[in-house]
Design an enzyme around this catalytic site. Structure first.
Site, PDB file in Angstrom:
ATOM      1  N   SER A   1     -11.956   0.920   5.786  1.00 21.05           N
ATOM      2  CA  SER A   1     -11.167   0.016   4.938  1.00 21.05           C
ATOM      3  C   SER A   1      -9.656   0.101   5.111  1.00 21.05           C
ATOM      4  O   SER A   1      -8.933  -0.735   4.577  1.00 21.05           O
ATOM      5  CB  SER A   1     -11.503   0.254   3.465  1.00 21.05           C
ATOM      6  OG  SER A   1     -12.738  -0.327   3.159  1.00 21.05           O
TER       7      SER A   1
ATOM      8  N   LYS B   1      -2.520  -0.424  -3.051  1.00 19.51           N
ATOM      9  CA  LYS B   1      -3.838  -1.030  -3.256  1.00 19.51           C
ATOM     10  C   LYS B   1      -4.244  -0.902  -4.724  1.00 19.51           C
ATOM     11  O   LYS B   1      -4.000   0.151  -5.345  1.00 19.51           O
ATOM     12  CB  LYS B   1      -4.849  -0.306  -2.366  1.00 19.51           C
ATOM     13  CG  LYS B   1      -6.252  -0.893  -2.360  1.00 19.51           C
ATOM     14  CD  LYS B   1      -7.153  -0.117  -1.393  1.00 19.51           C
ATOM     15  CE  LYS B   1      -8.521  -0.761  -1.234  1.00 19.51           C
ATOM     16  NZ  LYS B   1      -9.369  -0.040  -0.252  1.00 19.51           N
TER      17      LYS B   1
ATOM     18  N   SER C   1     -11.628  -3.079   3.204  1.00 21.69           N
ATOM     19  CA  SER C   1     -11.311  -3.566   1.890  1.00 21.69           C
ATOM     20  C   SER C   1      -9.817  -3.569   1.555  1.00 21.69           C
ATOM     21  O   SER C   1      -9.407  -4.247   0.624  1.00 21.69           O
ATOM     22  CB  SER C   1     -12.042  -2.730   0.841  1.00 21.69           C
ATOM     23  OG  SER C   1     -11.551  -1.403   0.821  1.00 21.69           O
TER      24      SER C   1
END
Lengths: 486, 95
Positions: free
Chosen positions: A175, A76, A151
């Site tokens: 997330s 990420k 997210s």
């Protein structure tokens, strides 16, 4: 060469260790997959030159001692990576290249892993659909018009599309678990303090935790083992011996008590979610676990509490983006204050502005007691709920999300409807305890739905073991036809 | 308690975020609905509840007060949008 699209992280690890395949071959395979998947927009940055160089280097050194020997991984874009651009999905960090490496990614590389690139995410991890990213929507491999969740949406998308054999995300209110649920993958949010936060772009410091996102539970145990561990650079890091999650992984759930919280049977929940939940309960009963009805009476207050605590912490954390030391700077403004205001006005997206404004408001003089202090008190009640329940049960089973993946634009006009998507995941962050989402089945549209197992603080092993048992019985198969490669 | 446009303007100033009139209007609406949502908490009596200040059951660790880093001036300055030798450059502060 075997078809690596069918292989798990653990299997690839074994192939490399037994020299059936080289790190370079594996790395080239995933680079090819990534190059064919531009339509998904799951990457913000790739660094293939470095990946290939690192893989060749690994193959020449032949050191197979690490947990992730020569394994290429994408992460990420919230983890700072030395000399590789780190944007946090924001315009304000569009050109930021850290001169240091986050502790968690450093752990991965120390175990032998190799970086493929940085994955798309909601701006500063604020979102549940990946639609707040400055770098555009990420597509869910399940369907062209579906959000991957957020997210960690780029992470989930890349994993489900097999652009990386496993990945890591961060979870502040769901997330990791919500995008895992939306893409038919496995995601675990560890106990607060198990994985170092050092070098992760901060959102809400008392809630943020990094965790693994993988194709199955076995991989999840392996990756958690690799990324976790004490770090003196994070003052909230827990100082304890590293657990051997992989070695201790087993399917024995006999005699375990599993709590089913009645407050999670919410109104208007799709029947199909209820059904996979009940199916999960049946599986556990058949495996010899005891089902216990429990109550977490303050569940309904978790989201309102979260939407005070998280923005408050975010407004403080994001004060650092001032256009002076790094990041975007506006060219407009006659003086320093105007430069700050324009930099932040132009550099932050709408959701980030919302949260910084809410956070500043609830912390401001005259409102602090009514909002922030109140939320901290309710947070205590929510934690007490879990503490009480865990006197009676070993783990708690719930759905991961109140719906399967939704369409782009479906919830963007109403922030509250977007926030409600995290209703089952947020309480866990407030209480600082671990939880894992595993695929529970497909709904009638063919979209995955996740089941969540919540555990006691630092008892990741128990939820991993229960998850493994359930995974075998559910035997989930994602229906993905690699449509983006055409 | 509800929030009006003037209050949002003030909060935007405190947050150092410039907002044009159009954004001020729509963000005011968003903020009002978010505050209404979080005000559900007022239904709960929390008079005898101690606030949860830290989720970790220990006091934060302090490291020894000694330098363990340094001599990385160039790295620190590297990402600055405007710099001059050893300094960050900002718009003029003193008239």
């Amino acid at each position: 060469m075997s078809d690596l699209n069918q292989n798990t992280l653990t299997q690839i690890t074994n192939l490399i260790k037994t020299k059936k395949i080289s790190s370079l071959e594996v790395t080239k395979f995933f680079i090819k997959n990534i190059e064919k998947a531009k339509k998904l927009n799951s990457f913000i940055t790739t660094c293939f030159e470095k990946s290939l160089k690192d893989a060749k280097n690994f193959d020449s050194k032949k050191n197979y001692n690490g947990l992730l020997p020569g394994i290429p991984l994408a992460v990420k874009d919230l983890f700072c990576t030395k000399n590789i651009k780190t944007t946090a999905g924001s315009k304000i960090l569009e050109n930021f290249t850290p001169s240091y490496e986050s502790s968690v990614t450093n752990n991965l590389w120390s175990e032998g892993a190799i970086i493929l690139g940085k994955l798309n995410c909601d701006e500063f991890a604020m979102g549940s659909s990946n639609e707040t990213s400055y770098f555009g929507n990420t597509i869910n491999p399940i369907g062209k018009n579906l959000v991957p969740g957020g997210s960690s949406g780029g992470s989930a998308s890349a994993l489900a599309a097999n652009l990386t054999p496993a990945t890591i995300g961060t979870d502040t209110g769901g997330s990791i678990r919500q995008p895992a649920s939306f893409t038919g993958t496995v995601g675990l949010k560890p106990t607060y303090g198990l994985c170092s936060r050092w070098g992760i772009v901060a959102f809400a410091s008392s809630l943020d935790q990094a965790g693994p996102m993988t194709k199955n539970v076995e991989d999840c145990a392996l990756l958690l083992e690799a990324m976790s561990g004490y770090d003196p650079k994070d003052s909230t890091s827990i100082n304890k011996k590293k657990e051997k999650y992989s070695k201790n992984l087993n399917e024995n759930v006999k005699g375990l008590k599993i709590g089913i919280p009645k407050e999670y049977r919410i109104d208007n929940m799709p029947k199909e979610i209820d059904n996979i939940w009940n199916k999960g309960i049946d599986i556990l009963k058949k495996s010899g676990a005891t089902i216990v009805d429990i109550s977490l009476p303050h569940t309904n207050y978790a989201l309102p509490t979260y939407y005070i605590v998280a923005p408050a912490e975010a407004s403080s954390n994001l004060a650092r983006y001032d256009g002076v030391k790094y990041g975007y700077r506006s060219k407009k403004g006659k003086n320093l204050i105007e430069m700050y205001e324009n930099t932040r006005g132009e550099g932050f997206g709408r959701e980030v502005k919302r949260r910084v404004l809410i956070g500043t408001y609830v912390l401001s003089s005259g409102y602090y007691d009514a909002y922030y202090l109140k939320a901290q008190k309710v947070r205590k009640l929510i934690k007490n709920d879990f503490d009480e329940s865990f006197k009676k049960v070993d783990a708690i089973l719930t759905p991961s999300t109140p719906s399967s993946a939704f369409k782009f634009g479906e919830k963007t006009n109403d922030p509250i409807s977007m926030y409600l998507n995290d209703i089952f995941t947020v309480p866990v962050n407030l209480a600082g305890i671990p939880a894992i989402s595993i695929p529970g089945g497909l709904d009638s549209k063919g979209y995955p739905m996740g089941l969540q197992l919540i555990g006691k603080a630092l008892d990741e092993q128990t939820i991993l073991n229960i998850a493994l048992t359930m995974e075998k019985a559910i035997n989930f198969k994602n229906s993905i036809n690699r449509w983006w490669e055409n | 308690m509800s929030i009006d446009k003037n209050q949002v303007k003030k909060v935007a100033k405190l947050s150092r975020i410039s907002l044009d009139d159009k954004n001020l209007e729509s963000l005011s609406n968003d903020l009002a609905s978010i505050l209404k949502f979080v005000e559900q908490l007022n239904k709960l009596d929390t008079n005898n509840v101690k606030p949860l200040n830290s989720i970790v059951d220990k006091s934060l660790e302090a490291r020894k007060d000694k330098v363990n880093d340094g001599k990385i001036k160039e790295e620190i300055l590297k990402n600055s949008p405007d710099k001059n030798k050893d300094f960050f450059i900002v718009p003029k502060v003193v008239e």
